[in-house]
Design a protein around this motif. Structure first.
Motif, mmCIF file in Angstrom:
data_model
loop_
_atom_site.group_PDB
_atom_site.id
_atom_site.type_symbol
_atom_site.label_atom_id
_atom_site.label_comp_id
_atom_site.label_asym_id
_atom_site.label_seq_id
_atom_site.Cartn_x
_atom_site.Cartn_y
_atom_site.Cartn_z
ATOM 1 N N LEU A 119 37.290 35.614 50.396
ATOM 2 C CA LEU A 119 38.652 35.865 49.924
ATOM 3 C C LEU A 119 38.829 37.321 49.496
ATOM 4 O O LEU A 119 39.874 37.939 49.749
ATOM 5 N N GLU A 123 40.691 38.636 52.849
ATOM 6 C CA GLU A 123 42.082 38.604 52.396
ATOM 7 C C GLU A 123 42.393 39.707 51.388
ATOM 8 O O GLU A 123 43.545 39.868 50.977
ATOM 9 N N LEU A 125 41.909 40.015 48.211
ATOM 10 C CA LEU A 125 42.553 39.576 46.971
ATOM 11 C C LEU A 125 42.008 40.396 45.805
ATOM 12 O O LEU A 125 40.797 40.581 45.669
ATOM 13 N N LYS A 128 44.043 40.478 39.848
ATOM 14 C CA LYS A 128 45.356 39.980 39.422
ATOM 15 C C LYS A 128 45.768 38.758 40.231
ATOM 16 O O LYS A 128 46.219 37.753 39.670
ATOM 17 N N THR A 129 45.587 38.813 41.542
ATOM 18 C CA THR A 129 45.960 37.688 42.408
ATOM 19 C C THR A 129 45.099 36.471 42.124
ATOM 20 O O THR A 129 45.588 35.329 42.107
ATOM 21 N N LEU A 130 43.800 36.684 41.908
ATOM 22 C CA LEU A 130 42.920 35.560 41.580
ATOM 23 C C LEU A 130 43.390 34.842 40.328
ATOM 24 O O LEU A 130 43.357 33.598 40.251
ATOM 25 N N VAL A 132 46.542 34.913 38.939
ATOM 26 C CA VAL A 132 47.872 34.314 39.128
ATOM 27 C C VAL A 132 47.770 33.021 39.922
ATOM 28 O O VAL A 132 48.404 32.013 39.596
ATOM 29 N N ARG A 133 46.941 33.021 40.952
ATOM 30 C CA ARG A 133 46.769 31.827 41.796
ATOM 31 C C ARG A 133 45.803 30.820 41.177
ATOM 32 O O ARG A 133 45.672 29.707 41.688
ATOM 33 N N LYS A 134 45.117 31.201 40.118
ATOM 34 C CA LYS A 134 44.120 30.337 39.487
ATOM 35 C C LYS A 134 43.109 29.837 40.517
ATOM 36 O O LYS A 134 42.827 28.641 40.632
ATOM 37 N N VAL A 135 42.545 30.788 41.245
ATOM 38 C CA VAL A 135 41.647 30.476 42.352
ATOM 39 C C VAL A 135 40.360 29.820 41.861
ATOM 40 O O VAL A 135 39.817 28.932 42.515
ATOM 41 N N THR A 136 39.850 30.259 40.703
ATOM 42 C CA THR A 136 38.589 29.716 40.184
ATOM 43 C C THR A 136 38.665 29.562 38.672
ATOM 44 O O THR A 136 39.189 30.440 37.978
ATOM 45 N N THR A 221 47.254 43.583 34.703
ATOM 46 C CA THR A 221 46.035 42.819 34.968
ATOM 47 C C THR A 221 45.278 42.556 33.681
ATOM 48 O O THR A 221 44.773 41.449 33.450
#
Length: 288
Positions: A119, A123, A125, A128-130, A132-136, A221
């Motif tokens: 990712l 991508e 990422l 900040k994106t991690l 906002v998306r709550k990836v982990t 961030t």
């Protein structure tokens, strides 16, 4: 909220003869260096270094098999002591939450076999994106999760204020040493003193090469990281209070011993030619 029923346990913060030491290694808090230090005090046969599948296997072993281990270490959640037949106690290290999150992100971005690496590279990422998306879940109050244990071992479960209060109580009541990465040398001296071990010098292990000053991230961030780790920030302040109490309890000579240890360890850890490193390894083997 009612607390969950607790299993009977022989957990004790007093270091008893033949008691098991459980090193609860929170990721990105200097644990790899601590592993290298602990291996000098415990044999391979009596050491269990566990990952998540390893914890599950450990719990299925017979009591006799589990009792053989006197050092149990790894990315463990609080509560494993209930599966240790002998008396046991915990130690751990915490880290400033913002620094820990940044270190985790840098490590994931620079480690091809990390689950986030595709990712972050394919991508592109950013942190900040991690968030906002709550990836982990590892970016959200992870120190509180590890130290609360029990139902919060489930990565899908939200870390709540109740988890924070559980983590605080666990630290105060069940940890022989509460160390801080930012006070690493002092934390080691507390560890040596608590268990009556001779002091050992060290060099840093598994240090992420890519460095980013936390002040260099943009304000948005930084705010996201703070909001995502508000419970960890409070937990860290609690841990610092416990750490300072331990230093005070260590007695008047502690500060002088710490200054001496730092001076000698700086000389030990200074880069040296290969033949000197080989000579040191020979000395260490002779010590053991």
């Amino acid at each position: 909220m009612n607390a969950r029923p607790r299993l009977e346990t022989n957990l004790n913060t007093t270091p008893e003869k033949d008691a098991a030491l459980i090193f609860l290694h929170i990721p990105k808090t200097g644990g790899s260096t601590v592993y290298k230090i602990l291996e000098h005090y415990y044999s391979t046969a009596e050491t269990a270094t566990l990952d998540t599948p390893g914890v599950a296997r450990f719990k299925t072993l017979s009591p006799a098999q589990r009792e053989r281990y006197r050092l149990i270490q790894g990315h463990l959640h609080f509560g494993l002591h209930r599966f240790v037949p002998r008396a046991s106690t915990y130690v751990t290290f915490l880290r400033r939450p913002i620094d820990r999150v940044l270190s985790f992100y840098r490590y994931a971005r620079s480690t091809p076999d990390h689950y986030l690496y595709p990712l972050l590279t394919n991508e592109r990422l950013d942190l900040k994106t991690l968030l906002v998306r709550k990836v982990t879940s590892e970016l959200f109050n992870d120190q509180t999760r590890f130290l609360a244990g029990d139902e919060w071992e489930n990565q899908e479960r939200e870390v709540t204020r109740y988890a924070l209060e559980r983590a605080k109580a666990n630290l105060r009541n069940h940890f022989r040493v509460v160390g801080l990465l930012e006070e690493f040398d002092a934390s080691l001296l507390l560890l040596y003193q608590a268990f009556g071990w001779p002091s050992r010098f060290y060099a840093r292990e598994n240090v992420t090469k890519e460095k980013t000053d936390d002040e260099s991230i943009d304000l948005e961030t930084r705010k996201l990281v703070e909001n995502a780790n508000s419970l960890d920030i409070e937990l860290y302040e609690h841990a610092r209070t416990l750490f300072e109490e331990q230093c005070c309890a260590a007695g008047e000579p502690f500060n002088a011993n710490l200054r001496q240890f730092r001076q000698l360890n700086q000389a030990y850890a200074r880069p040296v030619p290969r033949f000197v490193r080989s000579f040191r390894r020979t000395l260490r083997r002779m010590q053991n």
